[in-house]
Design a protein around this motif. Structure first.
Motif, short mmCIF file in Angstrom:
data_model
loop_
_atom_site.label_atom_id
_atom_site.label_comp_id
_atom_site.label_asym_id
_atom_site.label_seq_id
_atom_site.Cartn_x
_atom_site.Cartn_y
_atom_site.Cartn_z
N ILE A 298 -22.35 27.00 20.62
CA ILE A 298 -21.95 25.64 20.21
C ILE A 298 -22.17 25.49 18.71
O ILE A 298 -23.15 26.01 18.16
N LEU B 133 -17.96 25.51 22.11
CA LEU B 133 -17.75 24.08 21.88
C LEU B 133 -18.08 23.74 20.43
O LEU B 133 -19.11 24.18 19.90
N PHE C 154 -21.28 26.68 28.06
CA PHE C 154 -20.77 27.31 26.83
C PHE C 154 -21.63 28.49 26.37
O PHE C 154 -22.85 28.48 26.50
#
Ligand SMILES: C/C(=C\Cc1cc(O)c2ccccc2c1O)CCC[C@H](C)CCC[C@H](C)CCCC(C)C
Ligand SMILES: C[S@@+](CC[C@H](N)C(=O)[O-])C[C@H]1O[C@@H](n2cnc3c(N)ncnc32)[C@H](O)[C@@H]1O
Length: 246
Positions: free
Chosen positions: A134, A65, A131
């Motif tokens: 990030i 992300l 995730f």
């Protein structure tokens, strides 16, 4: 003769205070944002962004992300890191920034592994532990609640995974802070004023003043629950990158 509804000498443009003001600001600068970054940093921001992505430890096949993705620079770098078996989400609350990001992906001939999501960094529309890595570039300084943003990042990050947060470095050294402010006053704002965006770029100075130092960022990350946090000064101390592990 029309009279101004305020005494002219005391008029000040609306200060950038709330999330709506900031959203509007980033939407206004979207058409020139990339070109101004290249020009003002003499291309250096590309190096800082590559360093930040490499600190995120994103690797082939990962789901990653990029929070506050703007026009997508970090997401494009992540796209190459995770490859065609991986997936990148670029999230931003400015439609205009996302439109620039999306049009860049069609002209860049890049992998088809990026999805652009309109959303709020303070209320991420993803499940817990989702995730593998990030990134956040020049985003944390601009959100209205930094603690909430860090909590949201921690929530959606898998245990053992890393977030890499690039931004201006708020230095403890008065000389370094003065140099940054001098550059903003004498280079950044005058250049931005050519595009009618002087107020938008003047905001940079107050946002850096109100930001956290490297030490304070490390403390914030540990307070919200990250297991490790390390802040690196880069770009001659002008920029910084907070690397924190869930
Ligand atoms: C990457 C840059 C700006 C990102 C940026 C972040 C924001 O939060 C904004 C908010 C509101 C408006 C605009 C922005 C925004 O553009 C560019 C940064 C440029 C520096 C201010 C100037 C760097 C000058 C030096 C020439 C760089 C050389 C470094 C040295 C060799 C160590
Ligand atoms: C300075 S730009 C950085 C863009 C990009 N990450 C880069 O490194 O060039 C900051 C971005 O943060 C976004 N932003 C600020 N607050 C946000 C929030 N609460 N939720 C989502 N995006 C936000 C803005 O719309 C803007 O695109």
């Amino acid at each position: 003769m029309m009279l101004a509804p305020y005494p002219i000498s005391t008029f000040r443009p609306t200060p950038v205070r709330c999330a709506n003001d900031r959203q509007a600001l980033f939407s206004r600068i979207a058409p020139v944002y990339d070109n101004l970054n290249d020009l003002l940093s003499l291309g250096q921001h590309r190096i800082w962004k590559r360093m930040s992505v490499s600190w995120s430890r994103a690797k082939l096949g990962d789901r990653v992300l990029d929070v506050c993705c703007g026009s997508g620079d970090l997401a494009f770098l992540l796209s190459n890191k995770v490859g065609s078996d991986g997936k990148v989400i670029g999230l931003d609350f400015s439609k205009e920034q996302l439109m620039v990001a999306s049009s860049r992906s069609s002209t860049k001939n890049c992998l088809k592994n990026i999805e652009w999501v309109e959303g709020d960094a303070l209320d991420l529309p993803f499940a817990d532990d989702w995730f593998d890595a990030i990134t956040m570039g020049y985003g944390l300084r601009n959100v209205v609640n930094k603690q909430k943003a860090m909590q949201e990042i921690l929530r959606v990050l898998k245990p053992g995974s890393t977030v890499s947060i690039l931004d201006f470095n708020k230095s403890n050294e008065p000389l370094a802070s003065s140099i940054t402010e001098l550059m903003i006053d004498n280079i950044v704002v005058p250049v931005a004023s050519v595009y009618g965006l002087s107020e938008e770029y003047r905001y940079l100075k107050s946002s850096i003043r109100e930001f956290l130092t490297g030490q304070e960022l490390e403390k914030l990350a540990l307070e919200v629950g990250f297991s490790t946090a390390q802040h690196y000064e880069i770009g001659g101390g002008l920029m910084g990158c907070l690397v924190a592990k869930n």
